[in-house]
Design a protein around this motif. Structure first.
Motif, PDB file in Angstrom:
ATOM      1  N   THR A 231       0.846  -1.192   0.000  1.00  0.00           N
ATOM      2  CA  THR A 231       0.000   0.000   0.000  1.00  0.00           C
ATOM      3  C   THR A 231       0.881   1.241   0.000  1.00  0.00           C
ATOM      4  OG1 THR A 231      -1.689  -1.201   1.267  1.00  0.00           O
ATOM      5  CG2 THR A 231      -1.856   1.198   1.202  1.00  0.00           C
ATOM      6  N   ALA A 232       0.559   2.175  -0.894  1.00  0.00           N
ATOM      7  CA  ALA A 232       1.396   3.369  -1.033  1.00  0.00           C
ATOM      8  C   ALA A 232       0.543   4.603  -1.213  1.00  0.00           C
ATOM      9  CB  ALA A 232       2.339   3.215  -2.230  1.00  0.00           C
ATOM     10  N   GLY A 233       1.045   5.718  -0.697  1.00  0.00           N
ATOM     11  CA  GLY A 233       0.409   7.001  -0.967  1.00  0.00           C
ATOM     12  C   GLY A 233       0.747   7.451  -2.373  1.00  0.00           C
ATOM     13  N   ILE A 234      -0.215   7.934  -3.116  1.00  0.00           N
ATOM     14  CA  ILE A 234       0.017   8.373  -4.492  1.00  0.00           C
ATOM     15  C   ILE A 234       0.963   9.569  -4.538  1.00  0.00           C
ATOM     16  CG2 ILE A 234      -1.880  10.038  -4.664  1.00  0.00           C
ATOM     17  CD1 ILE A 234      -0.933   7.409  -7.329  1.00  0.00           C
ATOM     18  N   ASP A 235       1.156  10.238  -3.384  1.00  0.00           N
ATOM     19  CA  ASP A 235       2.032  11.409  -3.323  1.00  0.00           C
ATOM     20  C   ASP A 235       3.478  11.051  -3.032  1.00  0.00           C
ATOM     21  OD1 ASP A 235       1.724  10.531  -0.738  1.00  0.00           O
ATOM     22  OD2 ASP A 235       1.463  12.533   0.125  1.00  0.00           O
ATOM     23  N   ASP A 236       3.815   9.743  -3.066  1.00  0.00           N
ATOM     24  CA  ASP A 236       5.171   9.268  -2.770  1.00  0.00           C
ATOM     25  C   ASP A 236       5.604   9.615  -1.346  1.00  0.00           C
ATOM     26  OD1 ASP A 236       5.530   8.094  -5.240  1.00  0.00           O
ATOM     27  OD2 ASP A 236       6.500   9.855  -6.129  1.00  0.00           O
ATOM     28  N   GLY A 237       4.641   9.700  -0.425  1.00  0.00           N
ATOM     29  CA  GLY A 237       4.976  10.036   0.952  1.00  0.00           C
ATOM     30  C   GLY A 237       5.274   8.836   1.830  1.00  0.00           C
ATOM     31  N   PHE A 238       4.796   7.640   1.420  1.00  0.00           N
ATOM     32  CA  PHE A 238       5.051   6.439   2.215  1.00  0.00           C
ATOM     33  C   PHE A 238       4.597   5.218   1.409  1.00  0.00           C
ATOM     34  CE2 PHE A 238       0.658   7.554   3.133  1.00  0.00           C
ATOM     35  CZ  PHE A 238      -0.002   6.333   3.018  1.00  0.00           C
ATOM     36  N   TYR A 239       5.116   4.078   1.782  1.00  0.00           N
ATOM     37  CA  TYR A 239       4.504   2.807   1.411  1.00  0.00           C
ATOM     38  C   TYR A 239       4.735   1.820   2.533  1.00  0.00           C
ATOM     39  CZ  TYR A 239       9.134   1.093  -0.288  1.00  0.00           C
ATOM     40  OH  TYR A 239      10.450   0.722  -0.401  1.00  0.00           O
ATOM     41  N   PHE A 240       3.893   0.779   2.576  1.00  0.00           N
ATOM     42  CA  PHE A 240       4.086  -0.266   3.580  1.00  0.00           C
ATOM     43  C   PHE A 240       3.566  -1.584   3.023  1.00  0.00           C
ATOM     44  CE2 PHE A 240      -0.102   1.548   4.603  1.00  0.00           C
ATOM     45  CZ  PHE A 240      -0.897   0.408   4.726  1.00  0.00           C
ATOM     46  N   LYS A 241       4.085  -2.676   3.565  1.00  0.00           N
ATOM     47  CA  LYS A 241       3.585  -4.009   3.227  1.00  0.00           C
ATOM     48  C   LYS A 241       3.891  -4.948   4.387  1.00  0.00           C
ATOM     49  CE  LYS A 241       7.589  -6.088   0.844  1.00  0.00           C
ATOM     50  NZ  LYS A 241       7.986  -6.939  -0.291  1.00  0.00           N
ATOM     51  N   ALA A 242       3.140  -6.005   4.475  1.00  0.00           N
ATOM     52  CA  ALA A 242       3.374  -7.013   5.508  1.00  0.00           C
ATOM     53  C   ALA A 242       4.622  -7.800   5.159  1.00  0.00           C
ATOM     54  CB  ALA A 242       2.173  -7.945   5.612  1.00  0.00           C
ATOM     55  N   GLU A 243       5.455  -8.053   6.174  1.00  0.00           N
ATOM     56  CA  GLU A 243       6.677  -8.819   5.943  1.00  0.00           C
ATOM     57  C   GLU A 243       7.079  -9.522   7.233  1.00  0.00           C
ATOM     58  OE1 GLU A 243      10.200  -7.641   3.273  1.00  0.00           O
ATOM     59  OE2 GLU A 243      10.917  -7.168   5.289  1.00  0.00           O
ATOM     60  N   GLY A 244       6.959 -10.825   7.228  1.00  0.00           N
ATOM     61  CA  GLY A 244       7.403 -11.615   8.364  1.00  0.00           C
ATOM     62  C   GLY A 244       6.726 -11.266   9.673  1.00  0.00           C
ATOM     63  N   GLY A 245       5.440 -10.983   9.664  1.00  0.00           N
ATOM     64  CA  GLY A 245       4.717 -10.660  10.892  1.00  0.00           C
ATOM     65  C   GLY A 245       4.895  -9.231  11.357  1.00  0.00           C
ATOM     66  N   ALA A 246       5.631  -8.442  10.595  1.00  0.00           N
ATOM     67  CA  ALA A 246       5.821  -7.028  10.914  1.00  0.00           C
ATOM     68  C   ALA A 246       5.435  -6.200   9.688  1.00  0.00           C
ATOM     69  CB  ALA A 246       7.266  -6.759  11.332  1.00  0.00           C
ATOM     70  N   VAL A 247       5.648  -4.894   9.784  1.00  0.00           N
ATOM     71  CA  VAL A 247       5.313  -3.996   8.688  1.00  0.00           C
ATOM     72  C   VAL A 247       6.597  -3.390   8.131  1.00  0.00           C
ATOM     73  CG1 VAL A 247       3.974  -1.976   7.990  1.00  0.00           C
ATOM     74  CG2 VAL A 247       3.136  -3.444   9.835  1.00  0.00           C
ATOM     75  N   LEU A 248       6.855  -3.630   6.841  1.00  0.00           N
ATOM     76  CA  LEU A 248       7.973  -2.989   6.150  1.00  0.00           C
ATOM     77  C   LEU A 248       7.478  -1.659   5.603  1.00  0.00           C
ATOM     78  CD1 LEU A 248      10.871  -3.115   4.943  1.00  0.00           C
ATOM     79  CD2 LEU A 248       9.809  -4.054   2.883  1.00  0.00           C
ATOM     80  N   CYS A 249       8.160  -0.577   5.956  1.00  0.00           N
ATOM     81  CA  CYS A 249       7.731   0.767   5.548  1.00  0.00           C
ATOM     82  C   CYS A 249       8.881   1.543   4.929  1.00  0.00           C
ATOM     83  CB  CYS A 249       7.232   1.568   6.752  1.00  0.00           C
ATOM     84  SG  CYS A 249       5.836   0.875   7.629  1.00  0.00           S
ATOM     85  N   SER A 250       8.498   2.551   4.172  1.00  0.00           N
ATOM     86  CA  SER A 250       9.471   3.529   3.692  1.00  0.00           C
ATOM     87  C   SER A 250       8.812   4.891   3.618  1.00  0.00           C
ATOM     88  CB  SER A 250       9.998   3.157   2.308  1.00  0.00           C
ATOM     89  OG  SER A 250      10.835   4.198   1.795  1.00  0.00           O
ATOM     90  N   PRO A 251       9.537   5.938   3.987  1.00  0.00           N
ATOM     91  CA  PRO A 251       9.025   7.290   3.790  1.00  0.00           C
ATOM     92  C   PRO A 251       9.169   7.754   2.340  1.00  0.00           C
ATOM     93  CG  PRO A 251      11.172   7.373   4.827  1.00  0.00           C
ATOM     94  CD  PRO A 251      10.808   5.917   4.735  1.00  0.00           C
ATOM     95  N   GLN A 252       9.738   6.889   1.504  1.00  0.00           N
ATOM     96  CA  GLN A 252      10.010   7.215   0.107  1.00  0.00           C
ATOM     97  C   GLN A 252      10.815   8.510  -0.019  1.00  0.00           C
ATOM     98  OE1 GLN A 252       5.835   6.172  -1.719  1.00  0.00           O
ATOM     99  NE2 GLN A 252       7.410   5.570  -3.161  1.00  0.00           N
ATOM    100  N   ASP A 253      11.739   8.695   0.915  1.00  0.00           N
ATOM    101  CA  ASP A 253      12.593   9.868   0.857  1.00  0.00           C
ATOM    102  C   ASP A 253      13.521   9.780  -0.351  1.00  0.00           C
ATOM    103  OD1 ASP A 253      13.523   7.641   2.296  1.00  0.00           O
ATOM    104  OD2 ASP A 253      15.137   8.780   3.230  1.00  0.00           O
TER     105      ASP A 253
END
Length: 341
Positions: A231-253
């Protein structure tokens, strides 16, 4: 050799493999192991609706190759994954444009909440749903490319940072910091963030490449992640996905950074956690682990695959801008054809 490829990330390695079908190819890697930087620090996805038009074209052309690679692999490289682009911060028009340009499907807020069960009710009015996306085993693909390259007679030398280069009698004599000298008619610059640095050693143009930091982190959550798509913001502000029982995220910096080994940006992590919590019920509070890599952009944002205008026998293969993995097969085939001609 016929060709020396400088840079052992997925892009350089894929191109070296393609060229090795009918050329003697040597791959030089500055680090002690291949794929240490951007390739080893990616979110490991193939998303056909991600990136500018040129990137999407090569990404789409790489799909079948990733599903069924033409060489032996240890297990599936790609597995099904879905992607949801959220209309956030008043950017609904960008969602509509994405749907018009790609295979993504327009959905309303209610359907978006069904597709991504952790969305806060009423937060999203419109989204784009791409169910063609894939989760990639990046290092599995990288290792398979390495074996296949060597099976074609390709040679790999690590800890081989280029120190100088001299054009002599129609060949490049490339000297590494350890004093070894390698010769080839053609040199391919696939050095990623170090592209302009390497180009300068060959007297090539300066492309004004921009290495930019991308931070990733993993956070625990008490919320069930079953059925949560990428799941990602269309504004390139973040994305996240499930990974190994946790949440993998990026601020898309995408902060300018000198070539090197970047550290994760704590302020960007805090901003991403706030942005994700604003639109979801994930309740992210802490960071389990964090890392960063460099995405390297050419001035126009598109990959550079062409001969240099100043240095004879010098080919540019840089500027994949963080999309290199998902378009590696098709872009490598395209570039190999240019090198052969």
């Amino acid at each position: 050799m016929d060709v020396i490829v400088i840079g052992g990330g997925i892009s350089g390695l894929a191109l070296a493999y393609e060229l090795a079908a009918d050329r003697e190819v040597l791959l030089l890697e500055a680090e002690r192991s291949l794929g240490l930087h951007t390739t080893g620090r990616s979110a490991a996805t193939w998303i056909g609706s991600y990136g500018p038009p040129v990137v999407r074209e090569f990404t789409t052309a790489s799909h079948d190759y990733l599903i069924d690679p033409p060489f032996d692999i240890d297990g599936p490289v790609a597995s099904p994954m879905s992607c949801l682009w959220l209309g956030v911060n008043g950017r609904d028009a960008e969602v509509h444009r994405l749907v018009a340009e790609t295979a993504a499907e327009l959905v309303d807020g209610t359907e978006a909440e069904r597709l991504c069960p952790v969305l806060r009710p009423g937060c999203i009015a419109v989204a784009a749903w791409d169910e063609t996306a894939l989760d990639l085993d990046v290092m599995g693909l990288h290792h398979a490319y390495t074996r296949a390259f060597r099976a074609r007679g390709g040679a790999v030398v690590t800890s081989a940072r280029v120190a100088s280069a001299l054009r002599d009698a129609g060949e490049w004599a490339v000297t590494t910091t350890s004093g070894d000298v390698f010769r080839a008619h053609v040199v391919v610059n696939a050095a990623g963030a170090w592209g302009d640095v390497v180009g300068g050693l060959f007297g090539a143009e300066r492309l004004r490449l921009e290495p930019r930091r991308r931070t990733l982190f993993q956070s625990p959550t008490s919320v069930t992640l079953e059925g949560v798509p990428f799941t990602a913001g269309i504004d390139d502000g973040f994305y996240f996905k499930a990974e190994g029982g946790a949440v993998l995220c990026s601020p898309q910096d995408a902060t300018l950074h000198e070539p090197g080994d970047p550290k994760p940006d704590e302020l960007e992590i805090a901003r991403a956690i706030e942005a994700v919590n604003d639109v979801t019920t994930l309740g992210l509070r802490s960071v389990r682990t964090a890392w960063a890599g460099l995405r390297t952009f050419a001035p126009d944002g598109n990959p550079v695959t062409r001969w240099d205008m100043k240095a004879d026998g010098f080919f540019w293969y840089v500027g994949q801008a963080g999309y290199g993995i998902q378009m590696a097969p098709a872009l490598a085939q395209h570039a190999a054809n240019l090198v052969r001609t």
